[in-house]
Scaffold this motif. Structure first.
Motif, mmCIF file in Angstrom:
data_model
loop_
_atom_site.group_PDB
_atom_site.id
_atom_site.type_symbol
_atom_site.label_atom_id
_atom_site.label_comp_id
_atom_site.label_asym_id
_atom_site.label_seq_id
_atom_site.Cartn_x
_atom_site.Cartn_y
_atom_site.Cartn_z
ATOM 1 N N SER A 295 0.843 -1.188 0.000
ATOM 2 C CA SER A 295 0.000 0.000 0.000
ATOM 3 C C SER A 295 0.878 1.237 0.000
ATOM 4 O O SER A 295 2.110 1.141 -0.007
ATOM 5 N N LEU A 296 0.249 2.403 0.022
ATOM 6 C CA LEU A 296 0.980 3.664 -0.047
ATOM 7 C C LEU A 296 0.930 4.400 1.287
ATOM 8 O O LEU A 296 -0.084 4.361 1.995
ATOM 9 N N CYS A 297 2.014 5.099 1.623
ATOM 10 C CA CYS A 297 2.144 5.770 2.917
ATOM 11 C C CYS A 297 1.953 7.276 2.770
ATOM 12 O O CYS A 297 2.641 7.930 1.972
ATOM 13 N N PHE A 298 1.036 7.825 3.545
ATOM 14 C CA PHE A 298 0.758 9.262 3.514
ATOM 15 C C PHE A 298 1.985 10.065 3.949
ATOM 16 O O PHE A 298 2.754 9.637 4.816
ATOM 17 N N ASP A 299 2.110 11.253 3.362
ATOM 18 C CA ASP A 299 3.155 12.195 3.772
ATOM 19 C C ASP A 299 2.520 13.175 4.766
ATOM 20 O O ASP A 299 1.895 14.166 4.381
ATOM 21 N N TYR A 300 2.661 12.872 6.060
ATOM 22 C CA TYR A 300 2.032 13.684 7.101
ATOM 23 C C TYR A 300 2.720 15.036 7.284
ATOM 24 O O TYR A 300 2.246 15.868 8.062
ATOM 25 N N GLY A 301 3.808 15.266 6.568
ATOM 26 C CA GLY A 301 4.503 16.545 6.651
ATOM 27 C C GLY A 301 3.871 17.616 5.786
ATOM 28 O O GLY A 301 4.192 18.800 5.922
ATOM 29 N N LYS A 302 2.957 17.232 4.883
ATOM 30 C CA LYS A 302 2.314 18.191 3.988
ATOM 31 C C LYS A 302 1.009 18.689 4.614
ATOM 32 O O LYS A 302 0.157 17.886 5.008
ATOM 33 N N ASN A 303 0.849 19.990 4.688
ATOM 34 C CA ASN A 303 -0.359 20.567 5.283
ATOM 35 C C ASN A 303 -1.622 20.163 4.529
ATOM 36 O O ASN A 303 -2.695 20.015 5.119
ATOM 37 N N GLU A 304 -1.486 19.976 3.209
ATOM 38 C CA GLU A 304 -2.657 19.565 2.422
ATOM 39 C C GLU A 304 -3.119 18.159 2.796
ATOM 40 O O GLU A 304 -4.321 17.863 2.785
ATOM 41 N N VAL A 305 -2.166 17.297 3.139
ATOM 42 C CA VAL A 305 -2.512 15.933 3.567
ATOM 43 C C VAL A 305 -3.175 15.982 4.940
ATOM 44 O O VAL A 305 -4.164 15.280 5.197
ATOM 45 N N LEU A 306 -2.657 16.818 5.824
ATOM 46 C CA LEU A 306 -3.282 16.981 7.142
ATOM 47 C C LEU A 306 -4.698 17.517 6.986
ATOM 48 O O LEU A 306 -5.621 17.089 7.685
ATOM 49 N N HIS A 307 -4.877 18.449 6.065
ATOM 50 C CA HIS A 307 -6.209 19.000 5.803
ATOM 51 C C HIS A 307 -7.169 17.903 5.355
ATOM 52 O O HIS A 307 -8.323 17.829 5.819
#
Length: 703
Positions: A295-307
């Motif tokens: 599977s794929l791992c989210f990039d929690y460092g990006k504000n757009e991903v946190l949003h």
């Protein structure tokens, strides 16, 4: 700066003060950047679902998507014969956001649609990232987004609901598996057929798996494609809302098993390469793919991903009235290694720089947001490494979860059953494993969850009885393996449930010893649903022994819930003896006595308890639970005076304790004490009534 309470409560964390405080301040700084230094709340920030996706407004339909790498985007669907044309072309506005406004008549309820996205060097069909409904064509198996705009959308009858957490008794369940038939069950069938069973069994919360849409049914819902869409396999959004509403009307909290630890790799159905880029939602380097989960791992460092992820949390609470979340795969999020191949032997392993600070910040902010949206919300972390502070308050330096899963307990039971002879089941080890937890963190204890029931593994009952379950579960069939298995199954569940400091969890069907593993339809089993269901007919058949386990579980849950705030009552060990295999402990007025010895019963086995009279309130050996009935449970037991323990106000409670059995006794309150308690209760009610009347009178005067 004064140390955070997390460090004060555990001096062994002092050497890691800088790391703990660093994480704490990173969260504070991250929240400031997301909320424009407090100009909005975290909840206001996490409202992306109200902006992105498809919405019907006074202007007509408006659709927005974030796809900064795209060069052109078109809406295609049943409304334009799946062809891209200029009148359905989106306009790029700002920050990589695309938008289109359409007249109301252009889209209708249940229309199917997708996005046609073009980028430098390629193009492809995509399901919108924020879609609230995705459906699968029964023939082609292809997913499409669907317009969901019914004439009479479901309206919740229960406006406000407060979960009962005293204690939290969770029934973990899967909608599709909830049917007796060899098929995928529905939200309606679950509401009509399974929910009444859960209510009868006394559980006060359900934890539902596989809600977020996922392309492959056999993934158990853990390879999510559409994060805002409730799985259409089980029915419509309105039918899920009706299920949740009905649960609330019956006092049942509804917790969602949410997956933010990874996402499915699919590109057409999922977010894999949404706008042609590899790093829109996920890492674009070697961290992109999860080494164990495909599977794929989210990039929690990006504000757009946190949003995106924070908005997802708020969406499920606001739109569907979920009472909280069990976060899956938290260990995988916390560490760059995903926790793979790490032993976690000492505190240094939690603060050695191998931790993902961005993921830690996301989880902490998610907990803050969830409790900002609903102060009574429930959050649970599925985490195996033992990260300190996971279920501690954010202001204390923790991550803010209300509970963490006590994952050591099921591992202990499986290991014990597999590797130890019955005579080597040591009460000291059982006590240690069931009570070993951090003082400042609450846990959800469980003997087994869905993990132990998946194909390739075995449930506790199947490990104990194995193939004999297929041939010897009739009531008139006396079989040693079956009788041993039933006895130990009850004891394991009782010692696990009665030593909680937070809550208890049971997976659907395990309460009555469901005989078979879970195996979803796949190529290897001929796409069969035979093992992806629950055989309720087994527990309903009074000629079989399954109902013994179900009946015991019901009375066990009822007993635990009969004590107010049972989870907070002091847990006092009275006695353990590995030679005799006896364990005894107290909670308030209850005495729990276990004899794990497979062959020896003990007469006049004594325990020092508070002076008084005791009655048996639960006995695993009772005939009504499939036991031998070696004790007369109607007999009351009186303590015997011993001058040596006069100052301690304790006396000897002497019992007959049969082999491989457990009993719970309750201290009987003297008539005077009972009468005083009743009078006190009446007095409290009268005072409360007087206060209410007084308030009403004052209110009238003011008017």
């Amino acid at each position: 700066m004064e140390s955070l309470n997390l460090i004060k409560n555990d001096p062994w964390l002092t050497p890691y003060k800088d790391a703990i405080e660093g994480r704490y301040h990173y969260v504070i700084d991250k929240e400031k950047s997301l909320t424009n230094h407090g100009k909005m709340t975290l909840s206001e920030f996490a409202s992306g679902y109200l902006y992105f996706g498809l919405h019907k407004t006074t202007k007509g339909w408006i659709f927005r998507e974030w796809a900064p790498n795209a060069t052109a985007i078109y809406l295609i669907g049943t409304f334009n014969n799946w062809q891209k044309n200029e009148e359905y072309k989106l306009t790029r506005i700002e920050n990589g956001v695309w938008e289109i406004i359409l007249p109301e008549e252009r889209l209708n309820h249940q229309d199917l649609y997708k996005l046609w996205i073009e980028w430098d060097g390629g193009c492809g069909e995509r399901i919108p990232a924020w879609t609230r409904r995705a459906v699968q064509d029964p023939d082609s198996k292809i997913f499409s987004a669907q317009v969901w705009n019914p004439e009479k959308p479901y309206k919740f009858k229960v406006k406000k609901f407060k979960p009962d957490t005293s204690p939290l008794m969770i029934y973990e369940c899967h909608i599709g598996m909830g049917t007796n038939e060899e098929k995928v069950g529905t939200y309606n069938e679950f509401r009509e057929n399974v929910l009444p069973r859960i209510i009868k069994d006394g559980y006060n919360a359900i934890q539902i798996m596989a809600i977020q849409e996922h392309p492959y049914y056999g993934s158990f819902g853990y390879h999510v494609s559409s994060f805002f869409a409730a799985s259409s396999r089980f029915g419509t959004p309105d039918e899920l809302k009706q299920l949740i509403d009905e649960a609330h009307s019956q006092g049942i909290a509804v917790i969602m098993d949410i997956v933010h630890s990874h996402a499915v790799k699919n590109e057409v159905e999922g977010l894999g390469r949404f706008d042609g880029s590899y790093n829109l939602y996920f890492h674009g380097d070697g961290r992109r793919e999860h080494p164990a989960w495909d599977s794929l791992c989210f990039d929690y460092g990006k504000n757009e991903v946190l949003h995106f992820l924070l908005s997802n949390c708020k969406f499920w609470m606001e739109e569907y009235k979920f009472d909280g979340f069990r976060f899956d795969g938290v260990t995988s999020m916390l560490y760059y290694s995903h926790g793979l191949g790490e032993a976690f032997c000492n505190y240094g392993d939690y603060f050695n720089g191998h931790q993902d600070g961005d993921a830690i910040a996301y989880l902490t902010l998610a907990n803050k947001l969830i409790h900002e949206v609903n102060k009574n919300a429930i959050t649970i972390a599925e985490e195996v490494s033992g990260m300190p502070g996971l279920a501690a308050k954010i202001e204390d330096g923790g991550y803010g979860f209300d509970y963490r899963m006590a994952m050591n307990i099921p591992d202990f039971w499986i290991k014990t059953i597999k590797e130890k002879k019955d005579e080597d089941w040591h009460p000291s080890a059982i006590w240690w494993e069931t009570t070993n937890r951090r003082a400042d963190e609450k846990t959800i204890s469980y003997a087994e969850s869905h993990d132990q029931a998946l194909v390739g593994d075995k449930t506790i009952i199947f490990r104990l009885i194995d193939a004999d379950m297929y041939w010897h579960m009739q009531k008139d069939d006396h079989n040693f393996m079956v009788e041993r298995g039933i006895a130990l199954h009850k004891m394991i569940r009782l010692v696990t449930a009665s030593t909680i400091n937070g809550g208890y969890l049971n997976f659907m069907g395990n309460e009555f010893g469901h005989p078979e593993w879970i195996d979803f339809p796949r190529e290897g089993n001929g796409w069969s649903y035979k093992y992806a269901r629950r055989q309720w007919n087994l527990v309903d058949n009074m000629d079989l022994k399954y109902h013994y386990l179900g009946d015991f579980d019901r009375e066990m849950v009822e007993l635990i819930r009969s004590v107010k705030n049972f989870q907070d009552t002091p847990l006092q060990k009275v006695w353990d003896n590995d030679g005799d295999q006896i364990l005894a402990y107290m909670r308030k007025d209850l005495v729990f006595v276990f004899n794990f010895n497979p062959t020896k019963s003990f007469t006049d086995y004594g325990f020092l308890t508070p002076k008084g009279e005791y009655e048996v309130v639960l006995d695993t050996d009772s005939p009504k639970f499939g036991g031998f009935g070696l004790n007369d449970d109607s007999v009351h037991h009186f303590t015997q005076f011993d001058p040596l323990y006069k100052k301690e106000k304790k006396e000897w409670l002497k019992l007959y304790v049969p082999a491989r059995s457990a009993m719970v006794l309750r201290k009987v309150k003297p008539a005077k004490e009972e009468k005083a308690a009743k009078e006190d209760k009446k007095s409290t009610k009268a005072v409360s009534k007087t206060k209410t009347t007084s308030k009403k009178a004052t209110s009238k005067k003011q008017k």
